[in-house]
Design a protein around this motif. Structure first.
Motif, PDB file in Angstrom:
ATOM      1  N   GLN A   1      -2.949  -8.914  -0.022  1.00 43.60           N
ATOM      2  CA  GLN A   1      -4.141  -8.332   0.612  1.00 43.60           C
ATOM      3  C   GLN A   1      -3.740  -7.247   1.616  1.00 43.60           C
ATOM      4  O   GLN A   1      -4.386  -6.198   1.700  1.00 43.60           O
ATOM      5  CB  GLN A   1      -4.956  -9.429   1.321  1.00 43.60           C
ATOM      6  CG  GLN A   1      -5.645 -10.376   0.335  1.00 43.60           C
ATOM      7  CD  GLN A   1      -6.264 -11.582   1.019  1.00 43.60           C
ATOM      8  OE1 GLN A   1      -5.854 -11.979   2.115  1.00 43.60           O
ATOM      9  NE2 GLN A   1      -7.258 -12.179   0.367  1.00 43.60           N
ATOM     10  N   LEU A   2      -2.669  -7.511   2.369  1.00 42.97           N
ATOM     11  CA  LEU A   2      -2.203  -6.507   3.344  1.00 42.97           C
ATOM     12  C   LEU A   2      -1.733  -5.245   2.628  1.00 42.97           C
ATOM     13  O   LEU A   2      -2.131  -4.130   2.973  1.00 42.97           O
ATOM     14  CB  LEU A   2      -1.056  -7.075   4.186  1.00 42.97           C
ATOM     15  CG  LEU A   2      -1.417  -8.143   5.226  1.00 42.97           C
ATOM     16  CD1 LEU A   2      -0.140  -8.732   5.825  1.00 42.97           C
ATOM     17  CD2 LEU A   2      -2.309  -7.563   6.325  1.00 42.97           C
ATOM     18  N   ALA A   3      -0.891  -5.437   1.625  1.00 41.55           N
ATOM     19  CA  ALA A   3      -0.356  -4.269   0.912  1.00 41.55           C
ATOM     20  C   ALA A   3      -1.492  -3.499   0.243  1.00 41.55           C
ATOM     21  O   ALA A   3      -1.547  -2.267   0.298  1.00 41.55           O
ATOM     22  CB  ALA A   3       0.674  -4.721  -0.125  1.00 41.55           C
ATOM     23  N   GLY A   4      -2.425  -4.231  -0.378  1.00 46.40           N
ATOM     24  CA  GLY A   4      -3.515  -3.588  -1.102  1.00 46.40           C
ATOM     25  C   GLY A   4      -4.398  -2.745  -0.198  1.00 46.40           C
ATOM     26  O   GLY A   4      -4.919  -1.710  -0.603  1.00 46.40           O
ATOM     27  N   ALA A   5      -4.575  -3.203   1.033  1.00 40.27           N
ATOM     28  CA  ALA A   5      -5.449  -2.460   1.950  1.00 40.27           C
ATOM     29  C   ALA A   5      -4.692  -1.402   2.747  1.00 40.27           C
ATOM     30  O   ALA A   5      -5.254  -0.371   3.101  1.00 40.27           O
ATOM     31  CB  ALA A   5      -6.139  -3.427   2.907  1.00 40.27           C
ATOM     32  N   LEU A   6      -3.418  -1.650   3.045  1.00 40.74           N
ATOM     33  CA  LEU A   6      -2.723  -0.794   4.016  1.00 40.74           C
ATOM     34  C   LEU A   6      -1.814   0.260   3.408  1.00 40.74           C
ATOM     35  O   LEU A   6      -1.563   1.296   4.039  1.00 40.74           O
ATOM     36  CB  LEU A   6      -1.884  -1.656   4.980  1.00 40.74           C
ATOM     37  CG  LEU A   6      -2.663  -2.674   5.821  1.00 40.74           C
ATOM     38  CD1 LEU A   6      -1.715  -3.428   6.735  1.00 40.74           C
ATOM     39  CD2 LEU A   6      -3.751  -1.983   6.633  1.00 40.74           C
ATOM     40  N   ASP A   7      -1.324   0.022   2.209  1.00 40.63           N
ATOM     41  CA  ASP A   7      -0.373   0.978   1.638  1.00 40.63           C
ATOM     42  C   ASP A   7      -1.024   2.347   1.466  1.00 40.63           C
ATOM     43  O   ASP A   7      -2.176   2.450   1.055  1.00 40.63           O
ATOM     44  CB  ASP A   7       0.157   0.475   0.289  1.00 40.63           C
ATOM     45  CG  ASP A   7       1.201  -0.614   0.477  1.00 40.63           C
ATOM     46  OD1 ASP A   7       1.533  -0.918   1.642  1.00 40.63           O
ATOM     47  OD2 ASP A   7       1.670  -1.176  -0.529  1.00 40.63           O
ATOM     48  N   GLY A   8      -0.275   3.365   1.806  1.00 34.57           N
ATOM     49  CA  GLY A   8      -0.751   4.727   1.579  1.00 34.57           C
ATOM     50  C   GLY A   8      -1.494   5.343   2.749  1.00 34.57           C
ATOM     51  O   GLY A   8      -1.850   6.516   2.710  1.00 34.57           O
ATOM     52  N   HIS A   9      -1.751   4.547   3.800  1.00 34.87           N
ATOM     53  CA  HIS A   9      -2.404   5.135   4.980  1.00 34.87           C
ATOM     54  C   HIS A   9      -1.326   5.632   5.933  1.00 34.87           C
ATOM     55  O   HIS A   9      -0.275   5.006   6.069  1.00 34.87           O
ATOM     56  CB  HIS A   9      -3.244   4.085   5.706  1.00 34.87           C
ATOM     57  CG  HIS A   9      -4.401   3.591   4.897  1.00 34.87           C
ATOM     58  ND1 HIS A   9      -5.594   4.252   4.837  1.00 34.87           N
ATOM     59  CD2 HIS A   9      -4.522   2.505   4.092  1.00 34.87           C
ATOM     60  CE1 HIS A   9      -6.420   3.593   4.033  1.00 34.87           C
ATOM     61  NE2 HIS A   9      -5.785   2.531   3.563  1.00 34.87           N
ATOM     62  N   SER A  10      -1.608   6.706   6.624  1.00 37.91           N
ATOM     63  CA  SER A  10      -0.596   7.185   7.571  1.00 37.91           C
ATOM     64  C   SER A  10      -0.989   6.881   9.014  1.00 37.91           C
ATOM     65  O   SER A  10      -0.137   6.659   9.857  1.00 37.91           O
ATOM     66  CB  SER A  10      -0.360   8.682   7.389  1.00 37.91           C
ATOM     67  OG  SER A  10      -1.588   9.355   7.428  1.00 37.91           O
ATOM     68  N   LYS A  11      -2.303   6.822   9.299  1.00 39.14           N
ATOM     69  CA  LYS A  11      -2.737   6.596  10.687  1.00 39.14           C
ATOM     70  C   LYS A  11      -3.309   5.186  10.807  1.00 39.14           C
ATOM     71  O   LYS A  11      -4.455   4.957  10.452  1.00 39.14           O
ATOM     72  CB  LYS A  11      -3.849   7.580  11.061  1.00 39.14           C
ATOM     73  CG  LYS A  11      -3.428   9.023  11.185  1.00 39.14           C
ATOM     74  CD  LYS A  11      -4.549   9.847  11.804  1.00 39.14           C
ATOM     75  CE  LYS A  11      -5.791   9.875  10.941  1.00 39.14           C
ATOM     76  NZ  LYS A  11      -6.870  10.730  11.439  1.00 39.14           N
ATOM     77  N   LEU A  12      -2.509   4.263  11.292  1.00 41.38           N
ATOM     78  CA  LEU A  12      -3.024   2.897  11.410  1.00 41.38           C
ATOM     79  C   LEU A  12      -2.922   2.398  12.852  1.00 41.38           C
ATOM     80  O   LEU A  12      -2.947   1.192  13.104  1.00 41.38           O
ATOM     81  CB  LEU A  12      -2.273   1.970  10.449  1.00 41.38           C
ATOM     82  CG  LEU A  12      -2.555   2.210   8.958  1.00 41.38           C
ATOM     83  CD1 LEU A  12      -1.573   1.467   8.072  1.00 41.38           C
ATOM     84  CD2 LEU A  12      -3.986   1.817   8.599  1.00 41.38           C
ATOM     85  N   ASP A  13      -2.861   3.327  13.808  1.00 38.37           N
ATOM     86  CA  ASP A  13      -2.796   2.933  15.223  1.00 38.37           C
ATOM     87  C   ASP A  13      -4.059   2.148  15.580  1.00 38.37           C
ATOM     88  O   ASP A  13      -5.150   2.539  15.199  1.00 38.37           O
ATOM     89  CB  ASP A  13      -2.801   4.160  16.151  1.00 38.37           C
ATOM     90  CG  ASP A  13      -1.622   5.049  15.901  1.00 38.37           C
ATOM     91  OD1 ASP A  13      -0.664   4.585  15.281  1.00 38.37           O
ATOM     92  OD2 ASP A  13      -1.685   6.220  16.326  1.00 38.37           O
ATOM     93  N   GLY A  14      -3.879   1.102  16.319  1.00 35.15           N
ATOM     94  CA  GLY A  14      -5.048   0.371  16.809  1.00 35.15           C
ATOM     95  C   GLY A  14      -5.633  -0.599  15.799  1.00 35.15           C
ATOM     96  O   GLY A  14      -6.600  -1.305  16.085  1.00 35.15           O
ATOM     97  N   LEU A  15      -5.042  -0.631  14.597  1.00 34.95           N
ATOM     98  CA  LEU A  15      -5.506  -1.577  13.587  1.00 34.95           C
ATOM     99  C   LEU A  15      -5.405  -3.013  14.120  1.00 34.95           C
ATOM    100  O   LEU A  15      -4.427  -3.368  14.777  1.00 34.95           O
ATOM    101  CB  LEU A  15      -4.623  -1.444  12.341  1.00 34.95           C
ATOM    102  CG  LEU A  15      -4.836  -2.466  11.235  1.00 34.95           C
ATOM    103  CD1 LEU A  15      -6.139  -2.187  10.498  1.00 34.95           C
ATOM    104  CD2 LEU A  15      -3.662  -2.443  10.263  1.00 34.95           C
ATOM    105  N   VAL A  16      -6.416  -3.810  13.831  1.00 36.19           N
ATOM    106  CA  VAL A  16      -6.390  -5.239  14.164  1.00 36.19           C
ATOM    107  C   VAL A  16      -6.483  -6.009  12.849  1.00 36.19           C
ATOM    108  O   VAL A  16      -7.243  -5.632  11.961  1.00 36.19           O
ATOM    109  CB  VAL A  16      -7.579  -5.608  15.083  1.00 36.19           C
ATOM    110  CG1 VAL A  16      -7.689  -7.119  15.270  1.00 36.19           C
ATOM    111  CG2 VAL A  16      -7.437  -4.910  16.435  1.00 36.19           C
ATOM    112  N   ILE A  17      -5.690  -7.060  12.721  1.00 42.86           N
ATOM    113  CA  ILE A  17      -5.752  -7.915  11.538  1.00 42.86           C
ATOM    114  C   ILE A  17      -6.344  -9.265  11.950  1.00 42.86           C
ATOM    115  O   ILE A  17      -5.937  -9.830  12.976  1.00 42.86           O
ATOM    116  CB  ILE A  17      -4.343  -8.170  10.940  1.00 42.86           C
ATOM    117  CG1 ILE A  17      -3.602  -6.860  10.657  1.00 42.86           C
ATOM    118  CG2 ILE A  17      -4.435  -9.063   9.692  1.00 42.86           C
ATOM    119  CD1 ILE A  17      -4.059  -6.093   9.458  1.00 42.86           C
TER     120      ILE A  17
END
Ligand SMILES: O=C(CO)COP(=O)(O)O
Length: 247
Positions: free
Chosen positions: A145-161
């Motif tokens: 689920q993490l890889a599927g949603a997060l891969d390929g993004h460059s700006k993930l500052d401030g992301l909360v899981i």
């Protein structure tokens, strides 16, 4: 140092009257200023919540957003619209959306891109079902689920899981603090391998039957930085107690 965050996911609950009463009580209550607090009402109650919370320490978020920016998408609400209204946060990939609306990781990834582009702070939900846990697949499911949603993004500052085991949502069954900590530590290790994420700085929330009585022991765990609260977020004194347990 990660500031604790407690967010209330009000799901499909509320009326103008109950939103006014609940926020009135929360705004009048004593919540420690060391914890960041947010509430996520339905779309139709966002404007009211934003008006009531204006100038306060309580942030407001939506429970979902569209992957699309605008256009012929009947029933959808764009991330830019939420930002324009004044929202701070958006919950994405909640298990109820995955289960009842067939949301795939790739759709959630597109929603994440839209949310980030609009300047919203996303709370990305992950978590396994009871069958997956019993089959020993919890980590593999969460990793996918993490890889599927997060891969390929460059700006993930401030992301909360938010780690929300499906079997603990609305069931009264909470993951033990050790079960939750194990997966939170696993998530942080996974995040360390994701481009654009500062794993040490990323806040990881636990969700699933969090109550005043179990919040303290969950928050005492090294990798649990707060909670995404469902049912107990609809009761002002319970939500206040959970917020203060995180302080
Ligand atoms: O799904 C949840 C929050 O997003 C958790 O809900 P409950 O706290 O009601 O179990």
């Amino acid at each position: 140092m990660r500031q604790p965050l407690v967010a209330g996911n009000w799901k499909m609950h509320g009326s103008r009257e109950s939103v006014g009463t609940l926020l009135g009580a929360l705004l009048a209550s004593d919540i420690a200023d060391t914890v960041e607090v947010a509430v996520c009402p339905t779309y139709v109650h966002l404007a009211q919540a934003l008006e009531l919370c204006a100038g306060s320490a309580i942030g407001v978020g939506a429970q979902d957003c569209s992957h699309a920016e605008a256009g012929a998408y009947t029933g959808e609400v764009a991330a830019t619209m939420l930002a324009d209204l004044g929202c701070d946060w958006v919950i994405l990939g909640h298990s109820e959306r995955r289960a009842y609306h067939n949301e795939s990781d790739s759709l959630i990834s597109a929603k994440l891109a839209a949310a980030i582009e609009a300047g919203l702070k996303p709370v990305l939900c992950v978590g396994e079902t009871r069958e997956q846990r019993e089959a020993g697949e919890a980590e593999a499911v969460v990793a996918a689920q993490l890889a599927g949603a997060l891969d390929g993004h460059s700006k993930l500052d401030g992301l909360v899981i938010a780690y929300e085991p499906v079997w603990a949502i609305g069931t009264g069954l909470t993951a033990t603090p050790e079960q939750a900590q194990d997966i939170h530590a696993f998530i942080r290790a996974e995040l360390a391998g994701v481009t654009g994420v500062n794993a040490d700085a990323t806040r990881l929330l636990y969700g699933g039957s969090v109550k005043p009585g179990n919040a303290g022991e969950l928050f005492a765990q090294a990798d649990i930085d707060g909670a995404l609260v469902g049912g107990a977020a609809l009761v002002a004194e319970d939500f206040q107690a959970i917020c203060n347990a995180a302080a």
